[in-house]
Scaffold this active site. Structure first.
Site, mmCIF file in Angstrom:
data_model
loop_
_atom_site.group_PDB
_atom_site.id
_atom_site.type_symbol
_atom_site.label_atom_id
_atom_site.label_comp_id
_atom_site.label_asym_id
_atom_site.label_seq_id
_atom_site.Cartn_x
_atom_site.Cartn_y
_atom_site.Cartn_z
ATOM 1 N N LYS A 185 0.842 -1.194 0.000
ATOM 2 C CA LYS A 185 0.000 0.000 0.000
ATOM 3 C C LYS A 185 0.879 1.246 0.000
ATOM 4 O O LYS A 185 1.950 1.271 0.614
ATOM 5 C CB LYS A 185 -0.917 -0.022 1.220
ATOM 6 C CG LYS A 185 -1.991 1.059 1.219
ATOM 7 C CD LYS A 185 -2.941 0.865 2.387
ATOM 8 C CE LYS A 185 -4.022 1.928 2.440
ATOM 9 N NZ LYS A 185 -4.957 1.723 3.569
ATOM 10 N N SER A 190 -9.668 1.675 2.625
ATOM 11 C CA SER A 190 -8.817 2.450 1.740
ATOM 12 C C SER A 190 -7.730 1.620 1.054
ATOM 13 O O SER A 190 -7.026 2.110 0.183
ATOM 14 C CB SER A 190 -8.141 3.574 2.537
ATOM 15 O OG SER A 190 -7.313 3.032 3.562
ATOM 16 N N SER A 229 -10.033 -0.846 6.803
ATOM 17 C CA SER A 229 -9.464 -0.611 5.476
ATOM 18 C C SER A 229 -8.716 -1.788 4.867
ATOM 19 O O SER A 229 -8.289 -1.718 3.714
ATOM 20 C CB SER A 229 -8.532 0.606 5.506
ATOM 21 O OG SER A 229 -9.292 1.776 5.643
#
Length: 483
Positions: free
Chosen positions: A81, A156, A180
């Site tokens: 990420k 996210s 997330s």
């Protein structure tokens, strides 16, 4: 659904045996990424890749095998990420304010992956600074769900979930502040683990809400995710909240039976408003566990209804503090203005997106004089009550809890414009962050051809029990989990 990428265990075994070269695995991941359209013109999964660096890591893995015992993830490509600091790739957090920024240090989780023989493959798209539940709030455009291109992948950590779901890599790292990792895992039909707060170092994770942030793992299967977690877990002196506890071999959790295990079904997570088709999938999963000898017990977590308001007060207050560092002076975007104040205003106005701006303003408000006690202090008191609910249930003999991961399946891109409606996507996941307990999502079937996720929650530092239940359920569901 078929995943062309081999499992982490298979890749390691074949790399160790010499029947597969790690460089060939990297090339296969590149080929798969091109085949599914991972670039910005289609799925928009990756925001940065460095194939030359990935091949160097593959070569380093081969050297590791000749010098030392092979690492747990030898030869396994892993996506990262874009809020995890890396030395060669930019770390932008999906924001214009950090566009092109390359960190001078590396996140501990990334370092541990390399030490385990893994190959960092690329940085994945995300909601800006982790503030979103759909990966639509990225400065680099939305990521699309590989299973349904008109749908969001969740957020996210949507880019990481999409990279796994698309079969490019078997493991990806994400961050989980309120769901997330788990919510995108549910939307994309993969496995996502949020460990206990303190189990994995947060050093090098760009902070959103420091008391809620967790580094988590996404995997094609429970075993992939468990191996990823084993590789990155452990004490780190660079993170003062990191726990000094031994790390179990999480990927061996499947060897334990679920017979005799008590699995709680909290009534607050199965409201009348829940989609009956999601409820049916959850009930079917529980029946599989019952058939394996587990006891299913109805329980109550009475303060759950206050979780969303408490979470969004605490998270936004901490975000307003953490994001104050992005001012155009030390790093990232700098836009000149009328004096120092003008530079601050111009930089932050142009650098932050609308959702991040909204959250900073709200967080600053709840911390301001006259409102701190009315909002922030009360939210912290509610947080204590929510944590006490979990403690009471687990002290009462429940081994793990089982709930839906999300109240809906993946929604269409652009379909949710109301911020509050978007925040409700996290209604079943934020409690685990508030309490700091481990939680994970895994696929338990489909509704209208879209994945449904089931969530296990355990008490602090008992990821093994949670994973034991997850391994058993995955095996019991078989193809039904993704059908």
């Amino acid at each position: 659904m078929s995943f062309p990428c081999a499992s982490a265990a298979t890749l390691r075994e074949e790399t160790c045996a010499g029947t597969r070269a790690a460089a060939d695995t990297v090339d296969a991941a590149v080929t798969r990424a091109r085949a599914v359209g991972a670039g910005r013109d289609r799925l928009n999964i990756f925001v940065a890749t460095d194939l030359a660096d990935a091949r160097e890591h593959a070569a380093a893995g081969a050297q590791q095998m000749s010098d030392t015992a092979p690492g747990l993830l030898l030869g396994v490509p892993v996506a990262l990420k874009d809020n995890l600091a890396t030395l060669t790739l930019p770390t932008t957090c999906g924001s214009r304010i950090l566009e092109g920024y390359v960190s001078p240090y590396e996140a501990t989780a990334v370092r541990k992956l390399r030490e385990a023989g893994a190959i960092p493959f690329g940085k994945t798209n995300m909601d800006e600074f982790g503030m979103g539940s759909s990966t639509e709030y990225s400065a680099y455009g939305p990521t699309r769900n590989p299973l349904a291109h008109d749908r969001v992948p969740g957020g996210s950590s949507g880019g990481s979930a999409a990279a796994v779901a698309a079969g490019i890599v078997p493991i990806a790292l994400g961050s989980d502040t309120g769901g997330s990792v788990r919510q995108p895992a549910a939307f994309c039909g993969v496995v996502g683990i949020k460990p206990t707060y303190g189990r994995v170092s947060r050093f090098g994770l760009v902070a959103f809400a420091s008391s809620l942030d967790h580094v988590g793992v996404l995997g094609t299967t429970v075993d992939d995710a468990a191996r990823g977690l084993r590789a990155i877990a452990g004490h780190d002196w660079l993170d003062s909240t990191s726990a000094e506890l031994d790390v179990p071999d999480f990927h061996l959790a499947g060897a334990s039976p679920v017979k005799g295990m008590v699995i709680g079904r909290p009534k607050e997570y199965f409201p009348e408003s829940l989609d009956p088709r999601i409820r049916d999938r959850c009930d079917a999963a529980l029946e599989h566990l019952r058939a394996l000898g587990a006891e299913i017990r109805d329980v109550s977590l009475p303060n759950t209804a206050m979780a969303i308001p408490a979470y969004y007060i605490i998270a936004l207050a901490e975000a307003s503090s953490n994001l104050a560092r992005f001012d155009g002076v030390r790093y990232g975007l700098r836009v000149e203005g009328d004096g120092l104040r003008g530079m601050y205003e111009a930089t932050r106005s142009q650098g932050f997106g609308a959702e991040v701006t909204r959250r900073i303003l709200l967080g600053t408000y709840v911390l301001s004089a006259g409102y701190y006690d009315a909002y922030y202090r009360k939210a912290q008191q509610v947080r204590t009550l929510i944590a006490a609910d979990f403690s009471a249930v687990f002290a009462g003999g429940v081994d793990v809890l089982f709930t839906p991961t999300a109240p809906t399946t993946a929604f269409r891109i652009g379909a949710v414009s109301d911020p509050y409606e978007m925040y409700l996507s996290d209604i079943f996941t934020v409690t685990a962050n508030l309490a700091g307990v481990p939680a994970m999502s895994q696929p338990i079937g489909r509704v209208d051809a879209l994945p449904v996720g089931g969530q296990f929650i355990a008490t602090h530092f008992d990821e093994m029990k949670m994973l034991t239940a997850a391994y058993a359920l995955e095996c019991a569901l078989g193809a039904e989990a993704r059908a």
